[in-house]
Structure formats: C-alpha cells, structure tokens
Design a protein around this motif. Sequence first.
Motif, PDB file in Angstrom:
ATOM      1  N   CYS A  41      59.924  80.487  -0.665  1.00 58.94           N
ATOM      2  CA  CYS A  41      59.574  79.517   0.370  1.00 58.94           C
ATOM      3  C   CYS A  41      59.809  80.148   1.746  1.00 58.94           C
ATOM      4  O   CYS A  41      60.506  81.167   1.854  1.00 58.94           O
ATOM      5  CB  CYS A  41      60.410  78.243   0.203  1.00 58.94           C
TER       6      CYS A  41
ATOM      7  N   ASP B 143      61.756  79.374   4.197  1.00 63.43           N
ATOM      8  CA  ASP B 143      63.169  79.496   4.554  1.00 63.43           C
ATOM      9  C   ASP B 143      63.827  80.674   3.844  1.00 63.43           C
ATOM     10  O   ASP B 143      64.581  81.437   4.448  1.00 63.43           O
ATOM     11  CB  ASP B 143      63.932  78.209   4.233  1.00 63.43           C
ATOM     12  N   CYS B 144      63.554  80.834   2.548  1.00 63.32           N
ATOM     13  CA  CYS B 144      64.148  81.950   1.792  1.00 63.32           C
ATOM     14  C   CYS B 144      63.568  83.289   2.242  1.00 63.32           C
ATOM     15  O   CYS B 144      64.270  84.297   2.270  1.00 63.32           O
ATOM     16  CB  CYS B 144      63.954  81.742   0.294  1.00 63.32           C
TER      17      CYS B 144
ATOM     18  N   ALA C 174      62.601  83.964   5.315  1.00 59.60           N
ATOM     19  CA  ALA C 174      63.252  84.261   6.596  1.00 59.60           C
ATOM     20  C   ALA C 174      64.686  84.732   6.374  1.00 59.60           C
ATOM     21  O   ALA C 174      65.138  85.687   7.016  1.00 59.60           O
ATOM     22  CB  ALA C 174      63.234  83.030   7.494  1.00 59.60           C
ATOM     23  N   ALA C 175      65.405  84.085   5.457  1.00 59.04           N
ATOM     24  CA  ALA C 175      66.783  84.488   5.172  1.00 59.04           C
ATOM     25  C   ALA C 175      66.825  85.896   4.596  1.00 59.04           C
ATOM     26  O   ALA C 175      67.682  86.704   4.956  1.00 59.04           O
ATOM     27  CB  ALA C 175      67.434  83.495   4.206  1.00 59.04           C
TER      28      ALA C 175
END
Length: 97
Positions: free
Chosen positions: A39, A41-42, A44-45
């Motif tokens: 996803c 968010d993951c 980007a992390a």
Amino acid sequence: MEFADKTLVCRDCGAEFAFTAGEQEFYHSRGLENEPGRCPDCRAARRQSRSGASRAPREKVQVTCDACGKECEVPFQPRSGRPVYCDECFARVKSQG
C-alpha cells in the motif's frame, strides 16, 4: 488499452488499497508489468527506511542577513566566504538571477 480501478492487498500490513486506473496507466507507460505489492503507506515507510534518513526537523542556526543586517534563522550551518540572506532578501536575490 482501458484500465479500471482494482483493489489489492498489501503484502506487509494486509490492508486493502486501490490501484487506480491512472496508476495502472502510469505503470503501463513506464513498461512496468507487476502490480504494486504494498500500500502507499508501506511503500513510503520502506522507501524511508532504505534511505536511512529521518524526518526529524532540521536545526535552525541564528545568523545576520548579509544584505539587510536583520537577525534570522537558517536551516544550515553557513560556510565562511558565502553570503547568508533572510527569506526576503534571498527571494529578491534569487529573482534577480
């Protein structure tokens, strides 16, 4: 080629996320054949952990503007021999080219 929004499942967190038609068109235009496995968010992390950079706020240094003499803060350590400007003077110098 027509694209339609798809719902995918993140391999890291298991959350569902949309793989939009626009994103699919972008992937296709770049020759990317695989759908994203994570996803946003993951992704980007993961990107941030790989770069080793932290998003901590930068420390500000108190300086005197070389153009107007006003006290100001800058987000870097000035080097000797290089002028340092406040925001207003920097914008003016930059616009003059």
